[in-house]
Design a protein around this motif. Structure first.
Motif, PDB file in Angstrom:
ATOM      1  N   GLY A 167     -68.556 183.065 110.986  1.00 40.68           N
ATOM      2  CA  GLY A 167     -68.386 184.841 110.204  1.00 40.68           C
ATOM      3  C   GLY A 167     -66.590 184.788 111.168  1.00 40.68           C
ATOM      4  O   GLY A 167     -66.095 185.658 110.818  1.00 40.68           O
ATOM      5  N   TYR A 168     -66.802 183.787 112.155  1.00 43.99           N
ATOM      6  CA  TYR A 168     -65.852 185.095 113.800  1.00 43.99           C
ATOM      7  C   TYR A 168     -64.487 184.118 113.222  1.00 43.99           C
ATOM      8  O   TYR A 168     -64.080 183.192 112.429  1.00 43.99           O
ATOM      9  CB  TYR A 168     -66.260 184.011 114.764  1.00 43.99           C
ATOM     10  CG  TYR A 168     -65.342 184.703 115.922  1.00 43.99           C
ATOM     11  CD1 TYR A 168     -65.645 185.428 116.566  1.00 43.99           C
ATOM     12  CD2 TYR A 168     -63.811 183.841 116.843  1.00 43.99           C
ATOM     13  CE1 TYR A 168     -64.436 185.807 117.862  1.00 43.99           C
ATOM     14  CE2 TYR A 168     -63.357 183.928 117.621  1.00 43.99           C
ATOM     15  CZ  TYR A 168     -64.025 185.522 118.057  1.00 43.99           C
ATOM     16  OH  TYR A 168     -63.130 185.571 119.006  1.00 43.99           O
ATOM     17  N   LEU A 169     -63.301 184.997 113.244  1.00 44.08           N
ATOM     18  CA  LEU A 169     -61.761 184.892 112.897  1.00 44.08           C
ATOM     19  C   LEU A 169     -61.098 185.357 114.112  1.00 44.08           C
ATOM     20  O   LEU A 169     -61.271 186.195 114.869  1.00 44.08           O
ATOM     21  CB  LEU A 169     -61.653 185.975 111.293  1.00 44.08           C
ATOM     22  CG  LEU A 169     -60.346 186.096 111.578  1.00 44.08           C
ATOM     23  CD1 LEU A 169     -60.164 184.736 110.602  1.00 44.08           C
ATOM     24  CD2 LEU A 169     -59.994 187.143 110.448  1.00 44.08           C
ATOM     25  N   ILE A 170     -60.228 184.235 113.835  1.00 48.84           N
ATOM     26  CA  ILE A 170     -59.356 184.057 115.408  1.00 48.84           C
ATOM     27  C   ILE A 170     -57.901 184.883 114.515  1.00 48.84           C
ATOM     28  O   ILE A 170     -57.108 183.797 113.683  1.00 48.84           O
ATOM     29  CB  ILE A 170     -59.405 182.804 116.429  1.00 48.84           C
ATOM     30  CG1 ILE A 170     -60.240 182.600 116.959  1.00 48.84           C
ATOM     31  CG2 ILE A 170     -57.507 183.183 117.344  1.00 48.84           C
ATOM     32  CD1 ILE A 170     -60.741 181.109 117.299  1.00 48.84           C
ATOM     33  N   LYS A 171     -57.577 186.064 114.470  1.00 49.49           N
ATOM     34  CA  LYS A 171     -56.466 186.542 113.611  1.00 49.49           C
ATOM     35  C   LYS A 171     -55.543 186.184 114.193  1.00 49.49           C
ATOM     36  O   LYS A 171     -54.422 185.072 113.585  1.00 49.49           O
ATOM     37  CB  LYS A 171     -56.764 188.162 113.734  1.00 49.49           C
ATOM     38  CG  LYS A 171     -57.663 188.403 112.958  1.00 49.49           C
ATOM     39  CD  LYS A 171     -56.977 190.116 113.272  1.00 49.49           C
ATOM     40  CE  LYS A 171     -58.306 190.973 112.398  1.00 49.49           C
ATOM     41  NZ  LYS A 171     -58.551 192.349 112.557  1.00 49.49           N
ATOM     42  N   ASN A 172     -54.826 185.524 115.061  1.00 50.76           N
ATOM     43  CA  ASN A 172     -53.572 184.699 115.836  1.00 50.76           C
ATOM     44  C   ASN A 172     -53.763 183.904 117.318  1.00 50.76           C
ATOM     45  O   ASN A 172     -54.442 184.532 118.270  1.00 50.76           O
ATOM     46  CB  ASN A 172     -52.557 186.282 116.295  1.00 50.76           C
ATOM     47  CG  ASN A 172     -51.308 185.382 116.875  1.00 50.76           C
ATOM     48  OD1 ASN A 172     -50.990 184.396 116.500  1.00 50.76           O
ATOM     49  ND2 ASN A 172     -50.291 185.945 116.461  1.00 50.76           N
ATOM     50  N   MET A 173     -53.177 182.708 116.913  1.00 50.32           N
ATOM     51  CA  MET A 173     -53.537 181.683 118.024  1.00 50.32           C
ATOM     52  C   MET A 173     -52.915 181.916 119.187  1.00 50.32           C
ATOM     53  O   MET A 173     -53.284 180.909 120.801  1.00 50.32           O
ATOM     54  CB  MET A 173     -54.388 180.655 117.472  1.00 50.32           C
ATOM     55  CG  MET A 173     -53.529 179.362 117.050  1.00 50.32           C
ATOM     56  SD  MET A 173     -53.653 178.088 116.296  1.00 50.32           S
ATOM     57  CE  MET A 173     -53.917 177.432 117.989  1.00 50.32           C
ATOM     58  N   GLU A 174     -52.240 183.006 119.541  1.00 45.42           N
ATOM     59  CA  GLU A 174     -51.749 182.968 119.908  1.00 45.42           C
ATOM     60  C   GLU A 174     -51.457 182.662 121.489  1.00 45.42           C
ATOM     61  O   GLU A 174     -51.331 182.278 123.062  1.00 45.42           O
ATOM     62  CB  GLU A 174     -50.161 183.467 119.563  1.00 45.42           C
ATOM     63  CG  GLU A 174     -48.880 182.840 118.675  1.00 45.42           C
ATOM     64  CD  GLU A 174     -47.548 184.132 118.637  1.00 45.42           C
ATOM     65  OE1 GLU A 174     -47.821 185.112 119.426  1.00 45.42           O
ATOM     66  OE2 GLU A 174     -47.213 184.004 117.547  1.00 45.42           O
ATOM     67  N   GLU A 175     -52.713 183.188 121.745  1.00 44.37           N
ATOM     68  CA  GLU A 175     -53.141 184.022 123.322  1.00 44.37           C
ATOM     69  C   GLU A 175     -53.855 182.821 124.118  1.00 44.37           C
ATOM     70  O   GLU A 175     -54.698 183.301 124.608  1.00 44.37           O
ATOM     71  CB  GLU A 175     -54.184 185.151 123.057  1.00 44.37           C
ATOM     72  CG  GLU A 175     -53.260 186.292 122.339  1.00 44.37           C
ATOM     73  CD  GLU A 175     -51.547 186.800 123.586  1.00 44.37           C
ATOM     74  OE1 GLU A 175     -52.442 186.684 124.701  1.00 44.37           O
ATOM     75  OE2 GLU A 175     -51.153 186.775 122.879  1.00 44.37           O
ATOM     76  N   ILE A 176     -54.398 181.585 122.931  1.00 47.00           N
ATOM     77  CA  ILE A 176     -54.785 180.412 123.897  1.00 47.00           C
ATOM     78  C   ILE A 176     -54.388 179.856 125.185  1.00 47.00           C
ATOM     79  O   ILE A 176     -53.078 179.820 124.921  1.00 47.00           O
ATOM     80  CB  ILE A 176     -54.780 179.130 122.529  1.00 47.00           C
ATOM     81  CG1 ILE A 176     -56.163 178.155 122.977  1.00 47.00           C
ATOM     82  CG2 ILE A 176     -53.415 179.003 122.243  1.00 47.00           C
ATOM     83  CD1 ILE A 176     -56.311 178.127 121.932  1.00 47.00           C
ATOM     84  N   PRO A 177     -55.062 179.954 125.838  1.00 46.43           N
ATOM     85  CA  PRO A 177     -54.329 179.042 127.513  1.00 46.43           C
ATOM     86  C   PRO A 177     -53.855 177.799 126.800  1.00 46.43           C
ATOM     87  O   PRO A 177     -54.219 177.279 126.286  1.00 46.43           O
ATOM     88  CB  PRO A 177     -56.037 179.285 127.902  1.00 46.43           C
ATOM     89  CG  PRO A 177     -56.557 180.357 127.259  1.00 46.43           C
ATOM     90  CD  PRO A 177     -56.329 180.182 126.143  1.00 46.43           C
ATOM     91  N   LEU A 178     -52.830 178.171 127.273  1.00 52.34           N
ATOM     92  CA  LEU A 178     -52.211 176.584 127.071  1.00 52.34           C
ATOM     93  C   LEU A 178     -51.545 175.510 128.057  1.00 52.34           C
ATOM     94  O   LEU A 178     -51.040 176.477 128.790  1.00 52.34           O
ATOM     95  CB  LEU A 178     -50.760 177.188 125.978  1.00 52.34           C
ATOM     96  CG  LEU A 178     -49.647 175.887 125.517  1.00 52.34           C
ATOM     97  CD1 LEU A 178     -49.981 175.130 125.108  1.00 52.34           C
ATOM     98  CD2 LEU A 178     -48.428 176.534 125.332  1.00 52.34           C
ATOM     99  N   THR A 179     -51.793 174.524 127.957  1.00 52.33           N
ATOM    100  CA  THR A 179     -51.015 173.337 129.580  1.00 52.33           C
ATOM    101  C   THR A 179     -50.049 172.621 128.798  1.00 52.33           C
ATOM    102  O   THR A 179     -49.995 171.803 128.165  1.00 52.33           O
ATOM    103  CB  THR A 179     -52.407 172.997 130.050  1.00 52.33           C
ATOM    104  OG1 THR A 179     -53.358 173.627 130.666  1.00 52.33           O
ATOM    105  CG2 THR A 179     -51.521 171.732 131.608  1.00 52.33           C
ATOM    106  N   LEU A 180     -49.031 172.811 129.408  1.00 53.55           N
ATOM    107  CA  LEU A 180     -47.942 172.051 129.246  1.00 53.55           C
ATOM    108  C   LEU A 180     -47.348 171.255 129.795  1.00 53.55           C
ATOM    109  O   LEU A 180     -47.305 172.321 131.501  1.00 53.55           O
ATOM    110  CB  LEU A 180     -46.851 172.997 128.337  1.00 53.55           C
ATOM    111  CG  LEU A 180     -45.513 173.060 127.771  1.00 53.55           C
ATOM    112  CD1 LEU A 180     -45.031 173.079 126.901  1.00 53.55           C
ATOM    113  CD2 LEU A 180     -44.401 171.952 129.326  1.00 53.55           C
TER     114      LEU A 180
END
Length: 331
Positions: A167-180
């Motif tokens: 039931g866990y909801l991630i409303k906006n995934m923009e905060e995921i730690p990103l490696t570029l």
């Protein structure tokens, strides 16, 4: 001492107030019953069955989910819920809805194997992409927060992920730690869209856009981290055997026919164009390990048609369904 006239007025006011309350209750009940009846009518004798290709009808029963046999040709059966975007797998459906009003309201509706509503989540924006993992556990959807096309430069998206088991909801995934490019990356213009899940329900792929460039990212749900793999990849779709990704690649600048469908081999990281030469603005769906389906603008006044093409770049595109979008093969 209260006069008879005053007493009469009080009784009239009380009766009027009571009538108003009863009327309000009756209206609410009637609307609720109508919604329940509409929902029941939309799902009666119509569910997620193997060997069927589901889609959003843009002709008969416009907006309603319909289906045809995955193999061969037969008349469509219409009877599903009304959706702006739809996808389904393993007894779980995801229906993105948009309701008129001021302001308009959008919802992500989780459906069971009979396409009955299990959960409804209020959203902001315009429904754009929907995906369900092969197991039916993980759901993702993308909404346009501003703008309504990837072809321009003035748009932003909001992508959510739902674990139906917890039931866990991630409303906006923009905060995921990103490696570029090997480094931890931060920027206020980061946008994600087009999530696609691997068989293990942990690994996923998506598009990230920043500084005017798009990248394919590989994500890890448990670690909650994402790493870029390649540039110029939009709307990835992982093959059933998890070895290839179909995507749309920008081949022209501007908004006139900007994309072409490609398939990327994840082992060799080699890509090849598909036989479809029209610009496809869709997250292509795998009908099986060898065939892709996608929507294109229709002919003869039709809004959209569903086409299919071989995933190895051979052959030629085939018109699969007239008047349809959001294809999803239930295997």
């Amino acid at each position: 001492m209260t006069s008879p006239l005053s007493s009469l007025r009080s009784r009239v006011v009380a009766v009027t107030a009571a009538a108003a309350v009863l009327t309000g209750v009756a209206v609410t009940y009637t609307l609720h019953a109508a919604q329940r009846a509409e929902s029941a009518d939309a799902t009666s004798e119509f569910g997620l069955d193997r060997g069927k290709l589901y889609f959003r009808s843009t002709e008969a029963g416009a907006g309603r989910v319909a289906r045809v046999p995955a193999a061969g040709k037969a008349a469509r059966t219409t009877g599903g819920p009304t959706c702006e975007r739809f996808y389904a797998a393993a007894g779980t459906g995801l229906c993105l809805q948009r309701r008129s009003g001021i302001p308009p309201k959008s919802y992500a509706v989780v459906l069971d194997d009979r396409l009955r509503e299990k959960r409804r989540i209020a959203l902001t924006g315009i429904p754009n992409r929907a995906r369900v993992s092969a197991s039916g556990r993980m759901l993702s959807w993308t909404m346009f927060a501003t703008g309504d096309s990837y072809a321009g430069s003035s748009f932003s998206t909001r992508t959510s992920i739902l674990d139906t088991r917890t039931g866990y909801l991630i409303k906006n995934m923009e905060e995921i730690p990103l490696t570029l490019d090997g480094r931890r990356y931060h920027s206020p213009d980061v946008n994600y869209w087009g999530v696609t899940f691997a068989k293990d329900d942990n690994r996923f792929y998506a598009t990230v856009s920043t500084k005017g460039r798009t990248h394919l990212v590989q994500g890890d749900m448990k670690k909650w981290a994402a790493t870029t793999l390649r540039t110029n990849v939009e709307c990835p779709s992982l093959s059933p055997d998890n070895t290839r990704i179909a995507f749309k690649k920008r081949v022209r600048k501007g908004t006139q026919d900007p994309w072409r469908l490609y398939v990327l081999d994840l082992r060799t990281m080699r890509e090849r164009p598909l036989a479809e030469r029209h610009s496809v603005d869709d997250q292509a769906a795998w009908l099986d390990d060898d065939t892709l389906a996608y929507a294109l603008p229709g002919e003869d006044g039709r809004k959209q048609d569903i086409w299919s093409t071989p995933a190895n770049g051979s052959g030629s595109p085939t018109l699969r369904i007239r008047g349809g979008s959001s294809p999803a093969a239930v295997r």
